[in-house]
Design an enzyme around this catalytic site. Structure first.
Site, mmCIF file in Angstrom:
data_model
loop_
_atom_site.group_PDB
_atom_site.id
_atom_site.type_symbol
_atom_site.label_atom_id
_atom_site.label_comp_id
_atom_site.label_asym_id
_atom_site.label_seq_id
_atom_site.Cartn_x
_atom_site.Cartn_y
_atom_site.Cartn_z
ATOM 1 N N GLU A 1 -0.760 10.493 1.353
ATOM 2 C CA GLU A 1 -2.111 9.923 1.298
ATOM 3 C C GLU A 1 -2.523 9.412 2.666
ATOM 4 O O GLU A 1 -3.673 9.547 3.082
ATOM 5 C CB GLU A 1 -2.156 8.773 0.275
ATOM 6 C CG GLU A 1 -3.561 8.263 -0.032
ATOM 7 C CD GLU A 1 -4.062 7.164 0.888
ATOM 8 O OE1 GLU A 1 -5.248 6.826 0.819
ATOM 9 O OE2 GLU A 1 -3.269 6.627 1.703
ATOM 10 N N GLU A 2 -1.557 8.833 3.369
ATOM 11 C CA GLU A 2 -1.878 8.133 4.618
ATOM 12 C C GLU A 2 -2.254 9.068 5.768
ATOM 13 O O GLU A 2 -2.656 8.611 6.834
ATOM 14 C CB GLU A 2 -0.698 7.234 5.036
ATOM 15 C CG GLU A 2 -0.372 6.120 4.033
ATOM 16 C CD GLU A 2 -1.427 5.017 3.983
ATOM 17 O OE1 GLU A 2 -2.402 5.089 4.753
ATOM 18 O OE2 GLU A 2 -1.274 4.107 3.160
ATOM 19 N N ASP B 1 0.881 -1.179 0.000
ATOM 20 C CA ASP B 1 0.000 0.000 0.000
ATOM 21 C C ASP B 1 0.913 1.220 0.000
ATOM 22 O O ASP B 1 1.431 1.580 1.045
ATOM 23 C CB ASP B 1 -0.903 -0.047 1.237
ATOM 24 C CG ASP B 1 -1.723 1.215 1.455
ATOM 25 O OD1 ASP B 1 -1.817 2.029 0.533
ATOM 26 O OD2 ASP B 1 -2.269 1.373 2.576
#
Ligand code: CO
Ligand code: ZN
Length: 329
Positions: free
Chosen positions: A196-197, A166
Site C-alpha cells: 500500500e505504501e 499504519d
C-alpha cells in the site's frame, strides 16, 4: 484488542515483504472463514461466504505493509546507505532503532549537515555494529529492508503507540471482525493487502481478482487535534472516521451515508473525514474493472509514518461495531 494489536504490530512486514505478517494473520483467522488464499502479490484473501447466493461481495481491505529503509550501498566502514520504501519522514527518522527481517538490529543515523544543506535520505545511514563492509555484508545484503523496531506500548487508558500502527491497527480490527461476525447475507472478502505504501499496488490486483460490488478500505488517517494540526478535522477517541475524500478517492456518497447510518444504529461515534492529502486502498479498488463503489473507514492516528504512531482503542472498537451493523443490515 490490545494483545491482538501488539501481536500484529510486532510482526516484521516491510512493504513488499509481508509474508511474516500474512502468516500470523492466517493463523488467527483460518478457522473463522470459509477459504484463505494468497495471490501473486502476496495479498492474503479471506472469504466468508454469505448466506444468500445472490448477495453482494463486499471487499474489506487493510494493508499489512510498513514503510522501511532498503539497503542500497555499504560503505567501507561498514555503514549501510539506504533508500526509502514508502513515505519516510526524514525529520522523525533521526537516531532510530531499526530492525531487519533476519533479526539484525541497527541505529538509523543522520550525519551532520554541511552549511546550506537540507536533509535528504543520502545523509542517513544505518549502523549495525559492523567494523567494515565485509562484516556488514555477512549480516545483511543489498536489498534487505529495515523498519522501525517493534515497540508497541499503552499510552494512558485508551491509547496505544507503535511503529507500523499504519496499518496493523486496521489489520487487528479486521481480524477481530472476522472472529466475531455471525453469518450474514453478503459475502465478505477480507483482504490483507500488500504494498500500500508505494501506491496501493496489492489492493489493485486483489480487487481485480475479487470483483467486489462494494469496497471498504480500513486505514489510519492523520489527526487534527495536536498543536499546529487542524486538518483533517478529526480527533482521537471521538469515533471511527467515514472518509468523504482524500487525494486518491472520492467516496461513493450513498455508501458514506449507509456507513454513517450503520454507526448511528450501532450506537458508536463517527466522524466525517476530509483529508486534503494521502490515499488508501479505496483508490485502487474503485478503479478496478468497470468501477467499484468505495469508501474508507479510518482510525485517527497521531505521528503517522513515525516510530510512535498513536491511536485510540475506542475508535477501533467503534469501527468494528459499525462494520458489524453494516454487514448485518
Ligand atoms: Co501509511
Ligand atoms: Zn496506511
Amino acid at each position: 484488542m490490545f494483545e491482538l494489536l501488539k501481536t500484529l504490530a510486532d510482526a516484521y512486514g516491510a512493504t513488499g515483504r509481508e509474508t511474516k505478517v500474512a502468516n500470523v494473520i492466517e493463523g488467527l483467522v483460518r478457522e473463522h472463514v470459509d477459504s484463505v488464499r494468497r495471490d501473486n502479490l502476496g495479498n492474503l484473501i479471506c472469504v466468508k461466504n454469505g448466506t444468500d447466493p445472490n448477495g453482494k461481495r463486499i471487499m474489506l481491505s487493510a494493508h499489512m505493509d510498513h514503510i522501511g529503509f532498503i539497503v542500497a550501498a555499504v560503505e567501507k566502514e561498514g555503514f549501510l546507505r539506504v533508500a526509502p520504501v514508502g513515505g519516510i519522514g526524514l525529520n522523525v527518522s533521526q537516531t532510530r532503532h531499526v530492525r531487519f527481517e533476519n533479526g539484525v538490529q541497527g541505529v538509523l543515523v543522520r550525519q551532520p549537515l554541511k552549511e546550506g544543506e537540507t536533509a535528504a535520505m543520502k545523509h542517513f545511514y544505518i549502523d549495525i555494529g559492523a567494523k567494515d563492509a565485509e562484516e556488514a555484508l555477512s549480516m545483511v545484503q543489498l536489498g534487505d529492508v529495515a523498519v522501525y523496531a517493534n515497540d508497541c506500548f499503552r499510552l494512558g487508558q485508551h491509547r496505544v503507540a507503535a511503529p507500523a500502527m499504519d496499518d496493523r491497527v486496521a489489520c487487528a480490527l479486521l481480524v477481530s471482525l472476522l472472529k466475531d461476525l455471525p453469518p450474514v447475507r453478503d459475502t465478505v472478502v477480507a483482504v490483507f493487502s500488500t504494498q500500500e505504501e508505494v501506491g496501493c499496488r496489492g489492493a489493485k490486483t486483489a480487487a481485480y481478482g475479487v470483483e467486489p460490488d462494494v469496497g471498504i478500505a480500513l486505514d489510519v488517517t492523520a489527526n487534527g487535534d495536536t498543536p499546529e494540526n487542524k486538518l483533517p478535522a478529526v480527533k482521537l477517541g471521538e469515533g471511527i472516521c467515514v472518509k468523504i475524500m482524500d487525494q486518491c478517492s472520492i467516496s461513493n456518497p450513498e455508501l458514506v451515508q449507509e456507513l454513517l447510518t450503520a454507526g448511528e444504529k450501532a450506537g458508536v461515534p463517527t466522524q466525517r473525514e476530509v483529508l486534503p492529502f494521502g490515499g488508501t486502498d479505496a483508490g485502487s479498488m474503485q478503479l478496478t474493472r468497470s468501477g467499484v463503489r468505495v469508501c474508507t473507514l479510518s482510525i485517527p492516528c497521531r505521528n503517522v509514518h513515525s516510530a510512535c504512531e498513536v491511536i485510540d482503542l475506542r475508535d477501533v472498537e467503534a469501527g468494528k461495531q459499525l462494520l458489524m451493523e453494516y454487514l448485518r443490515g
